[in-house]
Enzyme design. Structure first.
Site, PDB file in Angstrom:
ATOM      1  N   GLU A  99       0.846  -1.188   0.000  1.00  0.00           N
ATOM      2  CA  GLU A  99       0.000   0.000   0.000  1.00  0.00           C
ATOM      3  C   GLU A  99       0.888   1.248   0.000  1.00  0.00           C
ATOM      4  OE1 GLU A  99      -2.504   0.812   3.396  1.00  0.00           O
ATOM      5  OE2 GLU A  99      -4.064   1.659   2.119  1.00  0.00           O
TER       6      GLU A  99
ATOM      7  N   GLY B  47       4.777   1.239  11.115  1.00  0.00           N
ATOM      8  CA  GLY B  47       3.468   1.008  11.717  1.00  0.00           C
ATOM      9  C   GLY B  47       2.987  -0.416  11.574  1.00  0.00           C
TER      10      GLY B  47
ATOM     11  N   MET C 246       0.318  -2.998   8.727  1.00  0.00           N
ATOM     12  CA  MET C 246      -0.375  -3.015   7.431  1.00  0.00           C
ATOM     13  C   MET C 246      -1.372  -4.155   7.392  1.00  0.00           C
ATOM     14  SD  MET C 246      -0.870  -1.822   4.411  1.00  0.00           S
ATOM     15  CE  MET C 246      -2.096  -2.584   3.343  1.00  0.00           C
ATOM     16  N   GLU C 247      -2.600  -3.798   6.970  1.00  0.00           N
ATOM     17  CA  GLU C 247      -3.750  -4.688   7.125  1.00  0.00           C
ATOM     18  C   GLU C 247      -3.908  -5.746   6.038  1.00  0.00           C
ATOM     19  OE1 GLU C 247      -3.946  -1.346   6.446  1.00  0.00           O
ATOM     20  OE2 GLU C 247      -5.467  -0.923   4.940  1.00  0.00           O
ATOM     21  N   ASN C 248      -2.810  -6.226   5.422  1.00  0.00           N
ATOM     22  CA  ASN C 248      -2.927  -7.246   4.385  1.00  0.00           C
ATOM     23  C   ASN C 248      -3.941  -8.306   4.815  1.00  0.00           C
ATOM     24  OD1 ASN C 248      -0.396  -6.099   3.280  1.00  0.00           O
ATOM     25  ND2 ASN C 248       0.456  -7.054   5.119  1.00  0.00           N
TER      26      ASN C 248
ATOM     27  N   HIS D 259      -7.273  -1.721  15.299  1.00  0.00           N
ATOM     28  CA  HIS D 259      -7.334  -0.917  14.072  1.00  0.00           C
ATOM     29  C   HIS D 259      -7.142  -1.812  12.838  1.00  0.00           C
ATOM     30  CE1 HIS D 259      -6.391   2.742  11.578  1.00  0.00           C
ATOM     31  NE2 HIS D 259      -5.737   1.832  10.883  1.00  0.00           N
ATOM     32  N   GLU D 260      -6.072  -2.597  12.835  1.00  0.00           N
ATOM     33  CA  GLU D 260      -5.768  -3.416  11.654  1.00  0.00           C
ATOM     34  C   GLU D 260      -6.831  -4.487  11.428  1.00  0.00           C
ATOM     35  OE1 GLU D 260      -3.545  -2.311   9.713  1.00  0.00           O
ATOM     36  OE2 GLU D 260      -2.740  -0.879  11.161  1.00  0.00           O
TER      37      GLU D 260
ATOM     38  N   HIS E 147      -9.862  -3.277   9.660  1.00  0.00           N
ATOM     39  CA  HIS E 147      -9.625  -3.217   8.211  1.00  0.00           C
ATOM     40  C   HIS E 147      -9.961  -4.527   7.508  1.00  0.00           C
ATOM     41  CE1 HIS E 147      -7.825   0.644   7.471  1.00  0.00           C
ATOM     42  NE2 HIS E 147      -6.764   0.445   8.222  1.00  0.00           N
TER      43      HIS E 147
ATOM     44  N   GLU F  65      -9.319   4.403   6.525  1.00  0.00           N
ATOM     45  CA  GLU F  65      -8.494   4.784   7.674  1.00  0.00           C
ATOM     46  C   GLU F  65      -9.271   5.497   8.776  1.00  0.00           C
ATOM     47  OE1 GLU F  65      -5.956   3.373   8.073  1.00  0.00           O
ATOM     48  OE2 GLU F  65      -5.261   2.802   6.097  1.00  0.00           O
TER      49      GLU F  65
HETATM   50 ZN   LIG Z   1      -5.200   1.704   8.838  1.00  0.00          ZN
END
Ligand SMILES: [Zn+2]
Length: 908
Positions: free
Chosen positions: A162, A294, A296-298, A330-331, A334, A353
């Site tokens: 991303e 940070g 990443m929401e893969n 949070h992730e 997603h 987001e």
């Molecule tokens: Zn996010």
């Protein structure tokens, strides 16, 4: 030239804002009209990709076949590729000549010219290609690390796609609207574990290596692919049909126990909230020792910077634990919002987001009310941190001339990468929270369930979220929302007592350092309460409105619990009534008053005495959020006053505001105290240390000396604070001790604590030793470049940090990813407060920065100019305020301290 362009763009924006004041509502999702560079005639259906990394040469080779559907006859295929060499191409088994393969580096496009029109219907494209394994977290990259226990130097591979870097891994239709199935195969050393979105389908040995084939994903956007491989360990568990795994480098997986347990809790909550169960067979939480900052929401394989996922019972702080939960929540949000339903184009990034930030915080608060997550505005001490509420930070940025609407047109890859900012994350979150409190929790959830059910495995736009919420609430959500998402800024509501029991309300745009701002209106979902009574709501749709039945002698508080994204400016009599009613207000409302008062001072709508007058009248308490608001303000002023004659007098006053709370709080954690007490103690130590408090500095030095021989003597919660204070006032011997500890540890969290401490050193001789560490491989790439930012912020020497960065810019930028490249140099200027630096940055940008940095340069210039003006204004006002307070100080302070002690006795 560049400045003229900036001016031109300013007028274009102005024109746009004035012509389209929130009337131009967005359309529902439609594939054909979704923005993007790629033609829509051909769509990929299913990819089969085989990647063979060469870890000695940092290169890889790949082959892929893509099932395509041509929706109309075409003469060429256009897809994305970047830094890939295409060695072979064929369509439906017929090879294309080399001359048919064209790479457009500028636009990151691969065009394949076809010998004749290709008929409507399905086709198969086959490609062979070669690419490189990067040092920075872009595409496929490698991360060097020291192995837990042995300390041996190892490396692992990972991907970060991303916003627009899947095209560095394999040629693909790399825009979110082109959903397709992906099936990955890879070849890795025999003792490695390979991880992707889906479970492993089969494995076979090939000469010391193994070929791993993963199952095919459901239709999804290309940026959600993931591939991780290395000497990894895992722990696992299961809930219903879903397998969870916690994956880390060898020897560290057990530290993921906390995250694994939290995963089960969060997944259950979301399965219920969204009304749709998690759709994949497994969910991996993967700790990476570097590459990016940070998470990443893969889909099915979420990656985290290690300290965002691993919790060491013996050595990690409570702050780390809370951060892990928030990032996980949070992730994982997603996995539905972003992965199952994806924004059609990057102009709707906030749908991903803003929503995940709101949902993650809601979930964290639900299971951990004692953390006060809605209340705490996490201070931006860690510049890489993207999750967190930090509503105040977003509102401050949104009040400036350099702000933008939550939804903004995105044309290029650089713009897509720049969209990951405070407005997208935090204003988005803040608006959703305001909307939820206005519509009601159950109705809001019902709307979200409708939205997910209708758009799953597809893309959507903001308009469709509003439609779903309107259907559920029978309220015109789209109309209310337009002003908040399609135009920049936010309002201040002015409260004025009229005759009798009437109160008049008037709204106007709230700005800071922004002369002649275009005026705007909002539909404001207002909440208000007479202190001590149940709140009421009012949808303020005009410039002015009013409230009735408000007795002239009763305190009236607007924006109940601070859940709304607007400021309130009270007239004098209303403000005085609120000051008298302070002890009867909840902490949420007191924090909201503090935040608004400070913002009014920043905006030059009120003198500094408004804020400090409120601070002095606060009832004694050790509420974390309230004290943190004050600490952040004192910290800002302390840094603004570096090198000025006012600093010492200010520091003395600031210490007198914080010391009574610290005396109550004490050095040592008490058995059974709430977690917030530990956070508060650490915040106070750091703050008082920064404010040059001799007792705190001596106390920290003493504890550090003990720690060197007996690490367990220092509670993990206090370590970052104690190291920071010791580091700030370090001599060469202490600097070396901290550095030694940093070099030795294999824990990413501990390493960060030590190097953060080094970054704060104020002795300029030692600053010269700290900065070059950024060029070594002592820290992972993302942390290395932020070491320089930390020096700029914390060392009192932003000038040295900038001089160093300027001289080594090329080497530093080689370590940053797409998100960081455009903002790195401008960000280092935001710690300056001299007008001459604004000119220097503009000159530097002209010859050294790409055009895409323009908005980041403008933001930094605005920040410098604001700080310069604010510093001058504060200096005079503060001095007068402190002198005035001096006369009554002893009485006030004693009263303050005594009442704190009383509160504590009841609390613990
Ligand atoms: Zn996010």
């Amino acid at each position: 030239m560049r400045e003229m362009r900036a001016l031109f763009l300013f007028f274009v924006n102005l024109f746009f804002i004035m012509l389209h004041p929130a009337m131009d509502a967005e359309k529902p999702f439609e594939f054909a009209t979704t923005p993007g560079k790629l033609p829509k005639e051909v769509v990929p259906l299913e990819y089969s990709v085989r990647i063979v990394p060469n870890i000695d040469k940092f290169t890889f080779s790949g082959t892929e076949t893509i099932k395509l559907s041509a929706r109309s006859p075409v003469r060429q295929l256009v897809l994305n590729a970047l830094e890939l060499k295409i060695t072979d191409a064929s369509l439906d088994g017929k090879a294309l000549p080399d001359s048919a393969i064209k790479i457009d580096k500028q636009n990151e496009l691969l065009t394949l010219a076809l010998p004749s029109d290709v008929a409507t219907g399905d086709h198969t494209l086959a490609l062979s290609f070669a690419g490189k394994i990067n040092q920075q977290g872009q595409g496929l990259f490698y991360m060097p690390y020291q192995e837990q226990g042995s300390g041996a130097k190892k490396l692992i591979l990972g991907t970060q796609f991303e916003a627009t870097d899947a095209r560095r891994f394999f040629p693909c239709w790399d825009e979110p609207v082109f959903r397709a199935r992906f099936q990955l195969t890879t070849v890795v050393p025999g003792n490695w574990l390979a991880v992707s979105n889906m479970p492993i389908e089969s494995e076979k040995k090939i000469a010391g290596e193994k070929e791993v084939r993963f199952a095919t994903t459901p239709p999804m956007s290309s940026y959600l692919n993931v591939f991780i491989a290395g000497e990894l360990d895992l722990i696992e568990s299961r809930s219903g049909p879903t397998q969870f795994r916690l994956i880390a480098t060898k020897g560290k997986a057990e530290m993921g126990r906390y995250a694994l347990e939290a995963t089960a809790q969060i997944l259950k909550y979301y399965n219920d909230y969204f009304g749709a169960p998690y759709p994949l067979p497994k969910l991996d939480q993967i700790a990476l020792p570097g590459g990016f900052g940070g998470a990443m929401e893969n889909w099915g394989g979420i990656t985290y910077f290690e300290s965002g996922l691993l919790f060491d019972q013996k050595n990690s702080s409570a702050e780390t634990k809370q951060n892990i939960y928030e990032v996980l929540a949070h992730e994982m949000a997603h996995q539905w919002f972003g992965d199952l339903v994806t924004m059609a184009w990057w102009d709707n990034l906030w749908l991903n987001e803003g929503f995940a930030s709101w949902m993650g915080t809601k979930c964290t608060a639900h299971f951990n009310p004692q953390w006060e997550v809605w209340l705490r505005r996490n201070s931006p001490r860690d510049p890489t941190r993207r999750v967190g509420i930090a509503k105040e930070q977003a509102m401050e940025g949104d009040a400036r001339s350099t702000t933008h609407p939550i939804q903004q047109p995105i044309a290029t890859e650089a713009q897509a990468n720049s969209a990951f900012d405070d407005i997208t994350y935090k204003k988005g979150q803040s608006f959703l929270r305001m909307l939820e409190s206005f519509l009601g929790k159950d109705i809001f959830r019902e709307g979200i369930r409708r939205y997910i059910a209708k758009h799953k495995y597809s893309n959507s736009t903001t308009a469709e979220l509003w439609d779903a919420l309107s259907e559920a609430s029978k309220k015109p959500v789209g109309e209310i929302a337009a002003g908040w998402t399609e135009q920049a800024g936010f309002p201040v509501v002015k409260v004025k007592r009229e005759e009798g029991d009437k109160v008049s309300l008037a709204q106007e745009r709230f700005t800071i350092n922004f002369k002649n701002a275009p005026p705007l209106d909002w539909k404001i979902p207002l909440t208000y309460a007479l202190v001590g009574e149940a709140p009421g709501t009012l949808l303020m749709t005009n410039k002015t409105d009013g409230l009735q039945n408000i007795p002239a002698d009763r305190a009236l508080k607007l924006n109940v619990n601070g859940a709304g994204n607007y400021r309130v400016e009270y007239d004098e009599s209303s403000w005085n009534l609120l000051l008298q009613a302070l002890p009867n207000l909840g902490v949420e409302d007191r924090v909201n008053l503090l935040s608004d008062a400070w913002a009014l001072v920043q905006a030059n709508r009120a003198p500094v005495s408004l804020y400090f007058g409120l601070v002095e009248k606060l009832p004694a308490s050790t509420d974390l959020a309230e004290r943190e608001q004050l600490i952040n303000v004192l910290d800002l002023i302390n840094r603004l006053f570096v090198g000025t004659p006012e600093r010492e007098k200010f520091q003395s006053y600031a210490r007198s505001l914080l010391q009574p709370t610290f005396e109550t709080s004490g050095w040592e954690p008490r058995a059974g105290e709430p977690p917030a007490a530990g956070n508060l103690r650490a915040s106070l130590i750091t703050a008082l240390g920064d404010l040059n408090d001799p007792k705190i500095i001596a106390g920290c030095r003493e504890r550090f000396a003990k720690y060197l021989t007996s690490p367990q003597s220092l509670a993990p919660d206090l370590r970052p604070a104690v190291f920071a204070v010791v580091g700030r006032y370090a001599d060469e011997k202490i600097w070396n001790q901290l550095h030694e500890l940093g070099l030795k540890t294999t824990s990413v969290e501990e390493k960060q604590n030590y190097y953060n401490a080094l970054a704060g050193t104020i002795d300029s001789k030692l600053v010269k030793k700290t900065l070059p560490i950024a060029l070594t491989d002592e820290l992972s790439t993302s942390r290395a470049i932020f070491l320089v930012s930390k020096v700029a912020r914390d060392s009192d020497h932003p000038d040295m940090a900038w001089a160093f960065a300027k001289a080594n810019m090329k080497a530093l930028l080689a370590k940053t990813d797409a998100l960081g490249a455009n903002r790195y140099a401008p960000s280092l200027f935001t710690f300056f407060s001299e007008d001459s630096r604004a000119t220097e940055l503009k000159t530097y940008a002209q010859t050294n920065l790409p055009r895409e940095s323009a908005s980041e340069v403008a933001k930094a210039v605005d920040e410098i100019q604001f700080r310069s003006e604010f510093k001058a204004r504060l200096a005079g006002q503060l001095s007068a305020w402190i002198d005035h307070q001096g006369k009554t100080a002893i009485r006030t302070r004693n009263g303050f301290s005594g009442r704190v002690a009383l509160t504590i006795a009841q609390r613990f």
